[in-house]
Design a protein around this motif. Structure first.
Motif, mmCIF file in Angstrom:
data_model
loop_
_atom_site.group_PDB
_atom_site.id
_atom_site.type_symbol
_atom_site.label_atom_id
_atom_site.label_comp_id
_atom_site.label_asym_id
_atom_site.label_seq_id
_atom_site.Cartn_x
_atom_site.Cartn_y
_atom_site.Cartn_z
ATOM 1 N N GLU A 69 6.122 57.946 22.052
ATOM 2 C CA GLU A 69 6.475 59.354 21.907
ATOM 3 C C GLU A 69 6.841 59.918 23.265
ATOM 4 O O GLU A 69 6.244 59.566 24.275
ATOM 5 C CB GLU A 69 5.344 60.150 21.267
ATOM 6 N N LEU A 95 9.788 60.596 18.516
ATOM 7 C CA LEU A 95 8.903 59.496 18.144
ATOM 8 C C LEU A 95 9.755 58.263 17.899
ATOM 9 O O LEU A 95 10.747 58.321 17.166
ATOM 10 C CB LEU A 95 8.115 59.837 16.873
ATOM 11 N N ARG A 132 5.496 67.364 17.695
ATOM 12 C CA ARG A 132 5.119 66.036 17.205
ATOM 13 C C ARG A 132 4.887 66.061 15.704
ATOM 14 O O ARG A 132 5.302 65.162 14.970
ATOM 15 C CB ARG A 132 3.872 65.513 17.922
#
Length: 103
Positions: free
Chosen positions: A34, A49, A79
């Motif tokens: 990431e 990602l 995220r």
């Protein structure tokens, strides 16, 4: 795994649903890297990602008022956005495997 995912998992187990499915742990196991970037002069955070097969998904976060910017929250929200995009891909893969009689 989020609290919502934990609650859903508990409900699936409680109801005895045993068919092939993607679990949060399976999804997380696909993520191998990431990266984050905050663009200069903005409050925009982007998360990339990278999955085991090299495919990438992107999530982003931004706040309207710079006074609300927080780097840690921005990374967490970005995220989560990227991670949520992985579910459909894994579902598609699983459906192909089911159709081919592989599971």
């Amino acid at each position: 795994m989020s609290k919502d995912e934990q609650a859903i998992e508990a409900e699936i187990q409680k109801k005895g649903k045993t068919g092939p499915r993607i679990t949060p742990d399976m999804l997380d196991a696909e993520i191998v890297d990431e990266d984050y970037h905050v663009f200069p002069r903005t409050q925009m955070t982007v998360c990339v990602l990278t999955l085991k097969n090299g495919f990438t998904v992107i999530g982003k976060s931004a706040c309207a008022d710079p006074a609300n910017f927080d780097a840690d929250l921005g990374r967490m929200i970005a995220r989560d956005g990227a991670r949520n995009k992985i579910w459909p891909f894994l579902g598609f893969r699983l459906k192909d495997q089911i159709a081919a009689g592989e599971v």
